[in-house]
Design a protein around this motif. Structure first.
Motif, PDB file in Angstrom:
ATOM      1  N   ALA A 428       0.834  -1.302   0.025  1.00  0.00           N
ATOM      2  CA  ALA A 428      -0.127  -0.104  -0.017  1.00  0.00           C
ATOM      3  C   ALA A 428       0.889   1.281  -0.096  1.00  0.00           C
ATOM      4  CB  ALA A 428      -1.006  -0.106   1.289  1.00  0.00           C
ATOM      5  N   GLN A 429       1.936   1.363   0.735  1.00  0.00           N
ATOM      6  CA  GLN A 429       2.992   2.172   0.780  1.00  0.00           C
ATOM      7  C   GLN A 429       3.541   2.633  -0.498  1.00  0.00           C
ATOM      8  OE1 GLN A 429       3.561   4.257   3.475  1.00  0.00           O
ATOM      9  NE2 GLN A 429       5.189   5.812   2.408  1.00  0.00           N
ATOM     10  N   ALA A 430       4.169   1.465  -1.162  1.00  0.00           N
ATOM     11  CA  ALA A 430       4.605   1.641  -2.440  1.00  0.00           C
ATOM     12  C   ALA A 430       3.623   2.223  -3.675  1.00  0.00           C
ATOM     13  CB  ALA A 430       5.108   0.663  -2.855  1.00  0.00           C
ATOM     14  N   THR A 431       2.247   1.573  -3.538  1.00  0.00           N
ATOM     15  CA  THR A 431       1.034   2.229  -4.428  1.00  0.00           C
ATOM     16  C   THR A 431       1.000   3.498  -4.023  1.00  0.00           C
ATOM     17  OG1 THR A 431       0.343  -0.201  -4.401  1.00  0.00           O
ATOM     18  CG2 THR A 431      -1.099   1.656  -5.334  1.00  0.00           C
ATOM     19  N   ALA A 432       0.945   3.954  -2.874  1.00  0.00           N
ATOM     20  CA  ALA A 432       0.701   5.413  -2.682  1.00  0.00           C
ATOM     21  C   ALA A 432       1.732   6.299  -3.024  1.00  0.00           C
ATOM     22  CB  ALA A 432       0.638   5.637  -0.966  1.00  0.00           C
ATOM     23  N   GLU A 433       3.025   5.984  -2.852  1.00  0.00           N
ATOM     24  CA  GLU A 433       4.142   6.758  -3.547  1.00  0.00           C
ATOM     25  C   GLU A 433       4.058   6.874  -4.963  1.00  0.00           C
ATOM     26  OE1 GLU A 433       8.059   5.305  -2.212  1.00  0.00           O
ATOM     27  OE2 GLU A 433       7.432   4.790  -0.126  1.00  0.00           O
ATOM     28  N   ALA A 434       3.550   5.631  -5.773  1.00  0.00           N
ATOM     29  CA  ALA A 434       3.517   5.750  -7.360  1.00  0.00           C
ATOM     30  C   ALA A 434       2.345   6.653  -7.410  1.00  0.00           C
ATOM     31  CB  ALA A 434       2.901   4.266  -7.668  1.00  0.00           C
ATOM     32  N   LEU A 435       1.096   6.431  -6.787  1.00  0.00           N
ATOM     33  CA  LEU A 435      -0.167   7.598  -7.000  1.00  0.00           C
ATOM     34  C   LEU A 435       0.515   8.996  -7.003  1.00  0.00           C
ATOM     35  CD1 LEU A 435      -3.232   8.184  -7.446  1.00  0.00           C
ATOM     36  CD2 LEU A 435      -3.074   8.147  -4.789  1.00  0.00           C
ATOM     37  N   CYS A 436       1.150   9.352  -5.874  1.00  0.00           N
ATOM     38  CA  CYS A 436       1.656  10.847  -5.648  1.00  0.00           C
ATOM     39  C   CYS A 436       2.429  11.107  -6.868  1.00  0.00           C
ATOM     40  CB  CYS A 436       2.533  10.944  -4.383  1.00  0.00           C
ATOM     41  SG  CYS A 436       1.295  10.644  -2.975  1.00  0.00           S
ATOM     42  N   LYS A 437       3.450  10.288  -7.303  1.00  0.00           N
ATOM     43  CA  LYS A 437       3.949  10.550  -8.549  1.00  0.00           C
ATOM     44  C   LYS A 437       3.364  10.997  -9.933  1.00  0.00           C
ATOM     45  CE  LYS A 437       8.799   9.354  -6.727  1.00  0.00           C
ATOM     46  NZ  LYS A 437      10.029   8.831  -7.310  1.00  0.00           N
ATOM     47  N   MET A 438       2.437  10.052  -9.940  1.00  0.00           N
ATOM     48  CA  MET A 438       1.589   9.879 -11.032  1.00  0.00           C
ATOM     49  C   MET A 438       0.633  10.962 -11.156  1.00  0.00           C
ATOM     50  SD  MET A 438       0.811   5.860 -12.055  1.00  0.00           S
ATOM     51  CE  MET A 438       0.038   5.479 -10.592  1.00  0.00           C
ATOM     52  N   LEU A 439       0.072  11.583  -9.934  1.00  0.00           N
ATOM     53  CA  LEU A 439      -0.899  12.676 -10.110  1.00  0.00           C
ATOM     54  C   LEU A 439      -0.508  14.012 -10.911  1.00  0.00           C
ATOM     55  CD1 LEU A 439      -2.446  12.453  -6.414  1.00  0.00           C
ATOM     56  CD2 LEU A 439      -3.502  11.831  -8.477  1.00  0.00           C
ATOM     57  N   PRO A 440       0.746  14.338 -10.660  1.00  0.00           N
ATOM     58  CA  PRO A 440       1.208  15.620 -11.353  1.00  0.00           C
ATOM     59  C   PRO A 440       1.495  15.366 -13.179  1.00  0.00           C
ATOM     60  CG  PRO A 440       2.781  14.857  -9.950  1.00  0.00           C
ATOM     61  CD  PRO A 440       1.697  14.308  -9.631  1.00  0.00           C
ATOM     62  N   MET A 441       1.548  13.938 -13.169  1.00  0.00           N
ATOM     63  CA  MET A 441       2.006  13.391 -14.516  1.00  0.00           C
ATOM     64  C   MET A 441       0.690  13.636 -15.250  1.00  0.00           C
ATOM     65  SD  MET A 441       4.677  10.489 -14.125  1.00  0.00           S
ATOM     66  CE  MET A 441       4.652  10.196 -16.206  1.00  0.00           C
ATOM     67  N   LEU A 442      -0.433  13.182 -14.677  1.00  0.00           N
ATOM     68  CA  LEU A 442      -1.879  12.907 -15.196  1.00  0.00           C
ATOM     69  C   LEU A 442      -2.260  14.428 -15.404  1.00  0.00           C
ATOM     70  CD1 LEU A 442      -3.226  10.379 -12.944  1.00  0.00           C
ATOM     71  CD2 LEU A 442      -3.180  10.232 -15.406  1.00  0.00           C
ATOM     72  N   SER A 443      -1.951  15.387 -14.610  1.00  0.00           N
ATOM     73  CA  SER A 443      -2.334  16.830 -14.783  1.00  0.00           C
ATOM     74  C   SER A 443      -1.620  17.482 -15.781  1.00  0.00           C
ATOM     75  CB  SER A 443      -1.987  17.529 -13.370  1.00  0.00           C
ATOM     76  OG  SER A 443      -2.857  17.322 -12.391  1.00  0.00           O
ATOM     77  N   SER A 444      -0.386  17.002 -16.123  1.00  0.00           N
ATOM     78  CA  SER A 444       0.338  17.626 -17.238  1.00  0.00           C
ATOM     79  C   SER A 444      -0.191  17.060 -18.432  1.00  0.00           C
ATOM     80  CB  SER A 444       1.870  17.168 -17.146  1.00  0.00           C
ATOM     81  OG  SER A 444       2.165  15.790 -17.440  1.00  0.00           O
ATOM     82  N   ARG A 445      -0.835  15.942 -18.610  1.00  0.00           N
ATOM     83  CA  ARG A 445      -1.507  15.502 -19.842  1.00  0.00           C
ATOM     84  C   ARG A 445      -2.737  16.024 -20.109  1.00  0.00           C
ATOM     85  NH1 ARG A 445       0.001  10.188 -21.440  1.00  0.00           N
ATOM     86  NH2 ARG A 445      -1.899  10.450 -22.869  1.00  0.00           N
ATOM     87  N   GLY A 446      -3.350  16.925 -19.007  1.00  0.00           N
ATOM     88  CA  GLY A 446      -4.673  17.748 -18.978  1.00  0.00           C
ATOM     89  C   GLY A 446      -5.704  17.133 -18.661  1.00  0.00           C
TER      90      GLY A 446
END
Length: 468
Positions: A428-446
């Motif tokens: 769960a901790q690893a998945t949460a770290e991945a989520l935190c890194k993917m959120l700004p990437m998703l925003s950058s894609r619009g």
């Protein structure tokens, strides 16, 4: 819906092939209308068909070469840049696969390298300032620990904006402390509102005896009006509450919470404003209809950050023997769960922890199948909105890439210690770290709102069907 470069290329070549084939067929059709000899007609029809198939074959081959040597490398270069820029990961640029793009691959490598240098310099500055602020915060937390009073700051809409280490002990007697949770999850709503209304009548401080939300405990609270900011403060005398004097917990706060537009429809809310519970389960086997849960792990993410201390790490008694093959994976034995709560109790408690949150898991249908089965028995409803990091990975990195948790963590430079892999909290901790890194990437894609992200993940739903 925007089309990817590879899809645009495919449509371009497909359209070209279709037009060429149509022209060949039409030319032979007109030739057929002008001929009377049946043999000549047959020859024209055969040659026309062969020409059409030849054009299709050549076009397909050219498209495959273009896709492999141009479209895919361009996608990989774009992902490398976004991963470097928005997730802070030194993504490797595959110069061999981009060799047909001329200088583009080396140029991207140079840009990402420069970004890394600038980022390293900036990180040093930020790290020094962060260290100073963290030292001040630790000093403040230590001072607050010495004061025998638990402190909770509550927003005007009754959400917890701050709690200190002693307040964490008090809240923990009712449930796991949760930043931004409703204060009524911990204290009786009717009694607390009655006390808070007295503050609205002009009084600056109110004493009140308030029961816990589950009615089993009673607390003596002191409510104080905040002079410069909206909301109010709850103080609890540590000498009268069950506070562990040696317990040290960080000072947890987020003063932006009172500014969130909580009334806005979920699908229109920005990703960064959402509260997430990232979870994982370990089980006796892979059959949700007959196997049982042996561990639940969860981490809370608020405003794109993992909240320290707000976790669930619960062993569960499955009511049956754990197969040796399963123990070999998650290292949980029958002796370890002998005194643990049963699945119904553990799932009910986790349900409260996940209240008002978007739930996130890696291959969520598997874990949710276990939770849903026990929810029906306990009279609960898992109607929480869901995100799956398998699908988020597909949105960002393409469906043809590997999307296991190990592959995703490797791509985002996240390390899972071997002793934590295949533990519910570790995953769960690893998945949460991945989520935190993917959120700004998703925003950058619009894809800035929850609704936009869900729309994108639905395009890759078959990945979960294949996994399950």
């Amino acid at each position: 819906m925007s089309l990817s470069l590879r899809m645009r290329t495919f449509l371009l070549f497909s359209g070209s092939a279709a037009v060429c084939s149509l022209l060949v067929v039409l030319s032979h059709y007109f030739a057929f209308n002008r001929l009377d000899d049946g043999g000549a007609v047959s020859a024209f029809l055969i040659s026309g068909s062969l020409s059409a198939f030849a054009i299709l074959a050549v076009t397909t081959k050219v498209w495959l070469l273009f896709d492999e040597n141009v479209a895919k490398p361009v996608d990989h270069l774009a992902v490398a840049i976004r991963t470097r820029a928005h997730a802070g990961v030194d993504a490797l640029v595959d110069l061999h696969s981009s060799r047909f793009l001329g200088d583009l691959g080396p140029a991207v490598q140079a840009v990402t390298g420069k970004l890394s240098e600038v980022s390293a310099e900036t990180n040093d500055i930020v790290a020094n300032e962060t260290a100073r602020l963290m030292a001040e915060k630790a000093h403040l937390s230590m001072l607050l620990t010495e004061i025998p009073v638990a402190i909770i700051l509550v927003s005007p809409n009754h959400r917890i904006m701050l709690y200190d280490g002693q307040a964490a002990d008090v809240l923990g007697q009712v449930h796991v402390p949760r930043l931004s949770a409703s204060v009524f999850d911990y204290f009786d709503e009717t009694e607390l509102l009655a006390a808070q209304e007295k503050l609205s009548d002009g009084r600056s401080e109110v004493l009140a005896k308030v029961k816990g939300s589950q009615g089993k405990l009673s607390f003596e609270l002191r409510l104080k009006k905040l002079k410069k900011v909206p909301g109010y403060m709850i103080l609890i005398d540590g000498t009268k509450a069950q506070i562990s004097p040696e317990a040290e917990r960080p000072l947890i706060y987020d003063f932006d919470l009172d500014e969130q537009e909580s009334e806005r429809a979920l699908e229109n809310r920005p990703l960064q404003d959402l509260q997430f519970v990232v979870f994982d389960t370990e089980t006796t086997g892979l059959m949700p209809n007959k196997d049982e849960i042996v561990q639940i792990g969860a981490v809370r993410v608020v405003r794109g950050r993992i909240v320290p201390g707000e976790t669930v790490d619960q062993l569960v008694n499955p009511g049956c023997a754990i197969p040796p093959a399963s123990t070999k994976v998650h290292r949980i034995t029958d002796d370890m769960v002998a005194d643990a709560p049963d699945a119904g109790s553990a799932v009910t408690r986790f349900h409260g922890f996940a209240r008002d949150c978007v739930m996130v898991a890696h291959n969520a249908p598997f874990d949710m199948a276990f939770l849903n089965r026990h929810a029906r028995v306990c009279g609960l409803s898992w109607d929480h909105p869901m995100l799956d990091t398998v699908l988020l990975s597909a949105v960002l990195f393409g469906e043809t890439e590997a999307h296991s948790l190990d592959a995703l963590c490797a791509r985002l430079d996240i390390t899972i210690a071997p002793e934590h892999r295949h533990t519910a909290l570790g995953d769960a901790q690893a998945t949460a770290e991945a989520l935190c890194k993917m959120l700004p990437m998703l925003s950058s894609r619009g894809y800035t709102t929850f609704g936009e992200v869900i729309q994108q993940t639905r395009r890759h739903g078959r990945l979960l069907k294949d996994l399950n």
